[in-house]
Every structure is written in structure tokens, then in C-alpha cells.
Design a protein around this motif. Structure first.
Motif, short mmCIF file in Angstrom:
data_model
loop_
_atom_site.label_atom_id
_atom_site.label_comp_id
_atom_site.label_asym_id
_atom_site.label_seq_id
_atom_site.Cartn_x
_atom_site.Cartn_y
_atom_site.Cartn_z
N GLU A 46 15.93 23.18 -11.34
CA GLU A 46 16.69 23.02 -10.09
C GLU A 46 15.84 23.39 -8.88
OE1 GLU A 46 19.70 21.93 -9.45
OE2 GLU A 46 20.31 21.51 -11.50
N VAL A 47 15.04 24.45 -9.03
CA VAL A 47 14.16 24.87 -7.94
C VAL A 47 13.11 23.79 -7.68
CG1 VAL A 47 12.46 26.59 -7.20
CG2 VAL A 47 14.52 27.31 -8.43
N GLN A 48 12.51 23.26 -8.75
CA GLN A 48 11.51 22.21 -8.60
C GLN A 48 12.09 20.99 -7.88
OE1 GLN A 48 10.35 22.15 -12.88
NE2 GLN A 48 8.27 22.14 -12.08
N LEU A 51 12.61 21.99 -4.10
CA LEU A 51 11.39 22.21 -3.34
C LEU A 51 10.34 21.14 -3.56
CD1 LEU A 51 10.91 26.06 -3.85
CD2 LEU A 51 11.93 24.89 -1.90
N LYS A 52 10.63 20.21 -4.51
CA LYS A 52 9.68 19.14 -4.84
C LYS A 52 8.34 19.73 -5.29
CE LYS A 52 11.71 15.78 -1.63
NZ LYS A 52 12.84 16.62 -1.21
N THR A 53 8.41 20.72 -6.20
CA THR A 53 7.22 21.36 -6.73
C THR A 53 7.02 20.99 -8.19
OG1 THR A 53 8.48 23.33 -7.34
CG2 THR A 53 7.44 23.34 -5.17
N LYS A 54 5.79 21.09 -8.66
CA LYS A 54 5.47 20.83 -10.06
C LYS A 54 5.06 22.10 -10.79
CE LYS A 54 3.92 16.09 -9.14
NZ LYS A 54 2.79 15.12 -9.21
N MET A 70 15.29 28.82 -1.78
CA MET A 70 15.07 29.02 -3.21
C MET A 70 15.87 30.23 -3.71
SD MET A 70 11.52 29.75 -5.28
CE MET A 70 11.36 31.42 -4.66
N CYS A 71 15.82 31.34 -2.96
CA CYS A 71 16.56 32.54 -3.36
C CYS A 71 18.07 32.27 -3.33
CB CYS A 71 16.21 33.70 -2.44
SG CYS A 71 14.53 34.32 -2.63
#
Length: 490
Positions: A46-48, A51-54, A70-71
């Protein structure tokens, strides 16, 4: 780490402890210990997505705005998941609440709905902060935080800010306060209404419940944190997880004992794993390590590394504190987490900080400005920059000398961190909440707390007086002009 110590110390002193947790402490803590284990639940996808992170290393470029989002996401998801568990609901549904518990200890980190347990059982609350002293914690204890010299906990600033840094700090702190009060807290209030509406008593808002903490146990201590206003109930217990060093495993001990040129310990903590590091960064570390005469102990979480330099030992887990206590360890490569920073300072080991997110930037920035560390931004790592930083820290004695001074200050306390925590926990129990320590500032409206009503009153008086004077002058000038006109007509 912090709460494991708290629980074991409380059990040692004869207290009965019920622990709601997602991380089990074990089954050999005695009959006075009850553990309510929250099943494992993975929120990283869900965080990825948000934030569109890998990779967790992508967080090195994360803004404060994204960090708060994120928090907010993790806090809301994890709190709801915990409240859904039957064992947790059973605690909230229990009918015989009198004299069951004497105290609620709750971590002050994105799980505020659980403050309702203190209302349910009519008991005092002690909050704990594993991240040390964050700005919003002053407000929950009734103290004003001066943003002019107290940096936001997630910004790479210290207590000596220039004008633009103070502007940045003020904007970030204002936004954090706004986000917490008007975006995040309503979500926690909604969870209280959704899962705890069956309770016979009225549950106040999270904004009100957070003001009822009798004591706040802070994972901080000088000189790792800057001096700032505090109340008696804000107790610094940083380093309480540090025990006297134990004997090292034979292979690690032999590796360090044989390090005639000294050794380097390298760990990026439990959340940021070296095994997930981008290949080009791994290549840079291995290239530099192969040139050093020092031995390197590297916490590396899988077996993917092959053809290691002869001076490098990797292990999936290492007893960090016991390693840092070894006299041959001359340097600590760290992400700058608070627990590791405290261990490095306690044992007097200079640090190369590679912060990734959150308070790591603030911790390493302060250590660098204090002269016992250097900072290397993860995205900027090259073989040349890494080699320069390591050689500077290893060969320039000023870092070791400064670290000895800082370590002496950190160790010099009237009472040990663990004894301080235990004293104040038992103090609050003995005095049934110790309401005499509560700041009257908590009973003020926000505009009263910040004296905005008084400032407004004085502004009204000043501008009203100026306006009246201007009006009188205009009237006098107008009267004089009329008389002059009459003279001209005559």
C-alpha cells in the motif's frame, strides 16, 4: 527494543503486564506476562502504491509531505487491523474493569485510538516515544515549542538555524500540526466510533485523550538532542536498551581480535536492509572495502554476495551493542537510527551516517555538526566519496577525540535510563496519575495557548488608539481648513 526493556524491567519488579504487540517477546517471561499478539500484516504494498516506490531506498528522496502521508496510511491501516482482532476486542468488551489494570503505557506513534483503553479502565496513561522528542509531544504535555531553535524531527536541521531554515522549519511544523489535527486525528476518531461504539462510557476525541498522559518517556538524552523547553513529566530515558556487553560469538570475536589495524561495523538497521541495496551502490562499497587495511563486519541479510574481499565478514544478524563495545572497532557505518546512534555514542565509536528517512537525517546532521560523524547521502554515494569519508574518519584523530567527549556527557546521569523509567512509572501508579504534574496549558484553547487572544487584544488596542489619533488629527485639520475657507470668503 525500548518496550522489551520496559516490560522485562517491570516483570523483574513484580508487576503484571499485558502486552498488545505485533512482535512477540517469547514465552519464557513468567506467569505475570500476558501477550496479545497481532498477526503479521504487510502494509508495504500500500505504501509503495501511494508513494510510487519500488524499494525502501527510494525513501531517501522522500519529502516531509510524503513521509506524513506514509505514517498516516500505515497508522490508520495498522490501528484498524489491530482493533479488528478478537483478542483486542475482548479487552475492550470486558465488564469487570475495576482494579484490573493500574496503568496504560502506550507508544506515541500513530495508534492513538488505543488511548481509549485508559478511558475504558479509568486508569492513568504513560506515553512512550521511541523516536525521541518530536515537536507535537510538547503540545500534548502543555509546553510551547519555539520553532526558532527547535527543529522538526524529520528535517536535517539543528538548533542553530539561519533565517531561511527557520522559515522552512516553521512551515514544516505548521503543516505537521495541521495534518495531524485535521487529517490524521479524524481518521483515528472514526476508528474509535467504528470499533468502540459499544462501550458504555463516552470516548473523548483523540485530541483530548492525548492530553491525559501523566508522563512521557522520551528515547533521548543530551547531547544527542538539543536543549528545549520541557515539563517535569517529560522524562529522557535514551539508552535504556544498552546493557553491559556480553561475550561475542567465537567467529566474530576472533575476527575482531585479529583486526590489528582496527575494524569497521556496518549496519543499516532492521528496516533498511543492505541486501536490497541497488547493485551500483553495493559495487561501490565492495570496491572501497577491498582497499582498506581495516576489517569490516557487515550486517547483510542474505547469501547473495560472492567473492567477498578477505577483510569482510557478513552475517544476517549481529549483536550490535556487543560489537561496538569491542576495543578494535574504530568506525560505525549506520543509517542514523536513534537506537544505533545511542549505542555508537555510548561506546565512543565515530560514525559515518547514511540516512534514508525520518529522524535519521536530523540525528546524523547533529552528529556531523557536533564533530563526531560525517554524513554521506545515499543517492550521492560513489567509490570516491565513500573512500574519502572512511579515511577521514579513520585517520583524523579529531573525530575520535570529540566522540570521547560526547560519550562522557551521554553516560553522565544522576540515575540510569532504566531506573529513571521505572521510577516514573511506579510514581504515576503510586499517585494515581500524578495529576499535580499536569500543565494547566492543556486546559486552554489553542488560541489561548499561543496567546493569540492576548495578541489580538493588544493589536486592537494599539490600532484602535492609532485610528483614534488619526481621526482626531483629521478632524482638527478639517476644522482648520474650514476656518481658513471662511476667512477667504470674508
Amino acid at each position: 527494543m525500548m518496550h522489551t526493556v520496559l516490560i522485562k524491567e517491570l516483570l523483574k519488579r513484580g508487576h503484571e503486564v499485558t502486552f498488545i504487540t505485533g512482535m512477540p517477546l517469547g514465552k519464557n517471561l513468567g506467569e505475570n506476562y500476558t501477550e496479545i499478539l497481532i498477526p503479521e500484516n504487510e502494509f508495504w504494498p500500500e505504501v509503495q502504491k501511494m508513494l510510487k516506490t519500488k524499494s525502501v531506498y527510494d525513501l531517501a528522496s522522500m519529502t516531509l509531505y510524503d513521509f506524513l502521508k506514509m505514517c498516516d496510511l500505515i497508522g490508520t491501516l495498522s490501528t484498524e487491523f489491530a482493533l479488528q482482532q478478537p483478542a483486542v476486542q475482548e479487552i475492550f468488551r470486558r465488564n469487570d474493569t475495576k482494579n484490573v489494570y493500574d496503568l496504560l503505557i502506550v507508544e506515541q506513534f500513530y495508534q492513538e485510538a488505543f488511548l481509549a483503553l485508559a478511558v475504558k479502565y479509568d486508569i492513568p496513561t504513560i506515553a512512550s516515544s521511541t523516536l525521541g522528542h518530536q515537536n507535537f509531544m510538547s503540545q500534548m504535555m502543555g509546553v510551547i515549542t519555539p520553532w526558532s531553535f527547535v527543529p522538526h524531527g524529520s528535517l536535517p536541521l539543528d538548533d542553530k538555524m539561519n533565517f531561511w531554515e527557520r522559515v522552512y522549519n516553521t512551515m514544516a511544523s505548521l503543516y505537521d500540526d495541521y495534518f495531524r489535527e485535521f487529517v490524521y486525528f479524524p481518521k483515528q476518531d472514526a476508528l474509535v466510533q467504528k470499533y468502540l461504539s459499544h462501550l458504555p462510557m463516552k470516548i473523548p476525541s483523540v485530541s483530548e485523550m492525548k492530553k491525559n498522559a501523566s508522563v512521557l518517556l522520551l528515547n533521548s538524552f543530551v547531547p544527542l538532542n538539543s536543549p528545549r523547553p520541557a515539563t517535569l513529566g517529560m522524562v529522557e530515558v535514551g539508552g535504556m536498551h544498552i546493557y553491559p556487553p556480553k561475550a561475542l560469538p567465537a567467529d566474530i570475536k576472533g575476527f575482531l581480535d585479529g583486526a590489528k589495524h582496527g575494524a569497521i561495523y556496518f549496519s543499516l538497521g532492521s528496516q533498511v536492509q543492505s541486501a536490497h541495496m541497488p547493485p551500483e551502490k553495493l559495487k561501490a562499497f565492495l570496491a572501497v572495502f577491498s582497499k582498506l587495511k581495516q576489517r569490516i563486519l557487515w550486517k547483510f541479510e542474505d547469501d547473495s554476495l560472492t567473492d567477498l574481499p578477505r577483510n569482510v565478514m557478513i552475517k544476517k544478524w549481529m549483536p550490535q551493542g556487543d560489537i561496538l563495545a569491542h576495543p578494535n572497532v574504530k568506525l560505525f557505518i549506520t543509517h542514523g537510527g536513534l537506537f544505533g546512534s545511542q549505542e555508537g555514542v555510548h561506546y565512543g565509536v565515530p560514525m559515518l551516517g547514511i540516512p534514508i528517512y525520518c529522524d535519521q537525517y536530523l540525528n546524523i546532521n547533529k552528529a556531523t555538526k557536533a564533530g563526531y560523524a560525517l554524513t554521506l547521502n545515499f543517492n550521492d554515494i560513489t567509490s570516491e566519496k565513500l573512500e574519502y569519508s572512511l579515511k577521514e574518519l579513520l585517520e583524523n584523530p579529531k573525530y575520535q577525540n570529540r566522540m570521547k567527549e560526547v560519550s562522557a556527557v551521554f553516560r553522565d546521569r544522576p540515575l540510569s535510563a532504566r531506573d529513571s523509567a521505572m521510577y516514573w512509572i511506579e510514581y504515576v501508579i503510586r499517585h494515581k496519575g500524578a495529576r499535580h504534574m499536569r500543565s494547566a496549558g492543556l486546559d486552554l484553547a489553542w488560541y489561548e495557548f499561543y496567546l493569540l487572544d492576548v495578541i489580538g487584544f493588544f493589536a486592537l488596542v494599539i490600532f484602535g488608539t492609532i485610528g483614534a489619533i488619526v481621526l482626531v488629527i483629521k478632524m482638527l485639520l478639517g476644522s482648520k481648513k474650514n476656518k481658513d475657507n471662511k476667512k477667504k470668503i470674508n
